[in-house]
Design an enzyme around this catalytic site. Structure first.
Site, PDB file in Angstrom:
ATOM      1  N   ASP A   1       3.725  -6.844   4.323  1.00 36.41           N
ATOM      2  CA  ASP A   1       3.835  -5.538   4.963  1.00 36.41           C
ATOM      3  C   ASP A   1       5.280  -5.203   5.335  1.00 36.41           C
ATOM      4  O   ASP A   1       5.947  -5.990   6.022  1.00 36.41           O
ATOM      5  CB  ASP A   1       2.975  -5.542   6.228  1.00 36.41           C
ATOM      6  CG  ASP A   1       2.508  -4.166   6.635  1.00 36.41           C
ATOM      7  OD1 ASP A   1       2.933  -3.182   6.014  1.00 36.41           O
ATOM      8  OD2 ASP A   1       1.713  -4.067   7.577  1.00 36.41           O
ATOM      9  N   ASP A   2       5.766  -4.065   4.865  1.00 36.03           N
ATOM     10  CA  ASP A   2       7.080  -3.532   5.278  1.00 36.03           C
ATOM     11  C   ASP A   2       8.272  -4.379   4.823  1.00 36.03           C
ATOM     12  O   ASP A   2       9.363  -4.246   5.374  1.00 36.03           O
ATOM     13  CB  ASP A   2       7.154  -3.367   6.803  1.00 36.03           C
ATOM     14  CG  ASP A   2       6.403  -2.147   7.307  1.00 36.03           C
ATOM     15  OD1 ASP A   2       5.597  -1.589   6.546  1.00 36.03           O
ATOM     16  OD2 ASP A   2       6.602  -1.745   8.473  1.00 36.03           O
TER      17      ASP A   2
ATOM     18  N   CYS B   1       1.822   2.449   4.313  1.00 40.12           N
ATOM     19  CA  CYS B   1       0.857   1.366   4.083  1.00 40.12           C
ATOM     20  C   CYS B   1      -0.441   1.851   3.445  1.00 40.12           C
ATOM     21  O   CYS B   1      -0.869   1.330   2.409  1.00 40.12           O
ATOM     22  CB  CYS B   1       0.530   0.682   5.407  1.00 40.12           C
ATOM     23  SG  CYS B   1       1.924  -0.139   6.209  1.00 40.12           S
TER      24      CYS B   1
ATOM     25  N   HIS C   1      -4.923  -1.030   4.467  1.00 45.53           N
ATOM     26  CA  HIS C   1      -4.356  -0.622   5.748  1.00 45.53           C
ATOM     27  C   HIS C   1      -5.330  -1.002   6.862  1.00 45.53           C
ATOM     28  O   HIS C   1      -6.544  -0.821   6.726  1.00 45.53           O
ATOM     29  CB  HIS C   1      -4.110   0.891   5.732  1.00 45.53           C
ATOM     30  CG  HIS C   1      -3.384   1.394   6.935  1.00 45.53           C
ATOM     31  ND1 HIS C   1      -2.278   0.771   7.460  1.00 45.53           N
ATOM     32  CD2 HIS C   1      -3.609   2.479   7.730  1.00 45.53           C
ATOM     33  CE1 HIS C   1      -1.843   1.454   8.505  1.00 45.53           C
ATOM     34  NE2 HIS C   1      -2.636   2.483   8.691  1.00 45.53           N
TER      35      HIS C   1
ATOM     36  N   HIS D   1       5.748  -1.374   0.348  1.00 43.78           N
ATOM     37  CA  HIS D   1       6.752  -0.302   0.236  1.00 43.78           C
ATOM     38  C   HIS D   1       8.059  -0.846   0.779  1.00 43.78           C
ATOM     39  O   HIS D   1       8.113  -1.994   1.238  1.00 43.78           O
ATOM     40  CB  HIS D   1       6.337   0.952   1.014  1.00 43.78           C
ATOM     41  CG  HIS D   1       5.830   0.643   2.387  1.00 43.78           C
ATOM     42  ND1 HIS D   1       6.633   0.149   3.379  1.00 43.78           N
ATOM     43  CD2 HIS D   1       4.577   0.718   2.912  1.00 43.78           C
ATOM     44  CE1 HIS D   1       5.910  -0.062   4.466  1.00 43.78           C
ATOM     45  NE2 HIS D   1       4.656   0.260   4.209  1.00 43.78           N
TER      46      HIS D   1
END
Length: 459
Positions: free
Chosen positions: A37-38, A77, A131, A302
């Site tokens: 994530d991120d 997300c 998500h 992302h």
């Protein structure tokens, strides 16, 4: 006894002949599907931050193929994960943002884990795959939810919502990602009579950047390097792009409160913590009976800005928000220590996995199998990558250019050969008219109306 002896001989053969592919082993590939994530391109194999410490991801990169120009379908997300897992682009579904539940508008979509289940695989999920707010129970015969990680008594930075960073006085074992990995390790240590699809999702480096002190200690504030920026970077950006950047929000807070170095430190610490947990999972696979027959797909959902273009977080169509770490290893097939400069997209994961695992072709999937690039990272490839952020806002990335067109018709164009930081918008220069026209051919042909929204799930 004879059966046991056969299994020992089989395992010895796998150890001696690691190059054997799934066909030679007369077995379908297993899949280890790792979502982070991120995580942006600051990790070692992608060279985004000098001195980053990601030894485990570095090791995986040497084992498989690194896709240097990989991009998400959406810089958030929910739409990124929903699209890659269903094979349906945001512009086709209308799921553009984090507060838009995807299943109500994709009632008949068959997700990757559902498709593998339907084709005889044992499927398990752990951690953040979809998500958080919109996890899909129908996709998981077995699922381990995300445990909450420790937090300081109060938000030390006192920023916006959970826009915060600080060491926490805990051990790795106390963190949610550590417990998620434990679940994955347990699965890999079990005996499986069928091929499996194991999805493990990591929360860090998603905000807030709370990880044990030892990871902050690896990045002293005096050594922190800020991203390359220029003054007035948004001056040649259309109003639609400036509105997305929100320079008077997070960036103003960071600068006014002198938090830039501390924020970068928190992000780096969170990346290195995540790398350690990823390493535990990969080590468990390496020691298991499945090491020689398991495809590994590793990706970030992302990118992430840390002040570039006066912007923080994802939620933008520039390079830093849309470029993702992406590494694929297929035993006996992918090129060792491979590096590909071809533009690929996370939408390509679905068709790639079905081809690798020799499943029936899934109709309606919007993406391209990258199996040819696993075999030859420099193979011919003519698929520019498309990223969408909101209704009618798209970016097209070729190997040389990034072209952005907003829903009001305004544009940006950047030449990455000469301007990798995207500092000079060339869209108004007439000599690039043919370049824009060519890139525009890859824009989505339809822009689905916005899916209904809910109050939850914005971040």
């Amino acid at each position: 006894m004879i059966g046991k002896l056969k299994r020992i001989i089989w395992l010895l053969a796998l150890a001696v002949l690691p190059g054997l592919d799934a066909i030679a082993q007369n077995a379908k590939y297993n899949v280890l599907f790792i979502a982070v994530d991120d995580m942006n391109d600051w990790i070692g194999p992608f060279g985004g931050y000098p001195g980053i410490q990601t030894p485990n991801i570095d090791k995986l990169a040497k084992k498989g193929v690194v896709f240097k120009k990989a991009y998400c379908s959406a810089p958030a997300c929910n739409p990124s994960r929903a699209s890659l897992l269903t094979g349906v682009r945001p512009s086709s579904s209308g799921v553009y943002h984090n507060n838009q539940p995807w299943r109500p508008v994709l009632k008949d979509a068959v997700t990757i884990p559902q498709y593998f289940t339907a084709n005889g695989y044992e499927v398990k999920g752990a951690g953040k795959i979809f998500h958080n707010a919109f996890n899909d129970k129908a996709s998981w015969p077995s699922y381990f939810d995300i445990p909450k990680s420790p937090e300081p008594p109060k938000a030390p930075v006192n920023g916006f919502a959970h826009f915060d960073w600080s060491p926490v006085n805990v051990q790795d074992e106390d963190m949610g990602d550590y417990k998620v990995v434990n679940e994955g390790i347990g699965f890999l240590n079990d005996k499986h009579d069928k091929p499996f699809f194991l999805a493990v999702g990591f929360t860090r480096p998603h905000l807030p950047w709370y990880v044990p002190q030892k990871y902050f200690d690896q990045y002293p504030l005096s050594d922190i390097k800020l991203p390359k920026t220029i003054a007035n970077d948004l001056q040649d950006v259309p109003d639609a792009g400036v509105k997305i950047a929100k320079p008077k929000g997070d960036h103003r807070f960071i600068v006014e409160h002198k938090q830039w170095e501390k924020a970068v430190q928190g992000y780096l610490a969170s990346i290195t913590f995540a790398d350690g947990q990823i390493g535990r999972l990969l080590d468990a696979l390496e020691k298991s009976a499945y090491a020689q027959n398991t495809v590994i797909v590793f990706f970030g959902d992302h990118g992430w800005h840390l002040g570039e273009k006066e912007h923080w977080r994802k939620f933008a169509l520039w390079e830093e928000a849309s470029r993702v770490p992406f590494i694929v290893y297929a035993p006996g097939l992918s090129k060792t220590n491979g590096v590909s400069e071809r533009t690929v997209n996370l939408m390509d994961i679905y068709p790639t996995l079905t081809e690798l695992c020799k499943l029936p072709v899934k109709k309606g999937v919007e993406g391209n199998s990258i199996v040819p690039l696993l075999k030859n990272p420099a193979a011919a490839w003519n698929h520019p990558s498309v990223t969408t952020h909101g209704l009618g806002n798209h970016a097209v990335r070729s190997e040389k250019y990034r072209y952005i067109r907003y829903n009001d018709g305004s544009e940006e164009l950047y030449d990455h050969d000469t301007d990798p930081q995207e500092w000079k918008n060339l869209a108004a220069d007439a000599k690039y008219g043919s370049v824009k026209a060519e890139l525009a051919k890859s824009l989505p042909q339809t822009d689905a109306k916005d899916a209904p929204t809910v109050k939850e799930g914005k971040e």
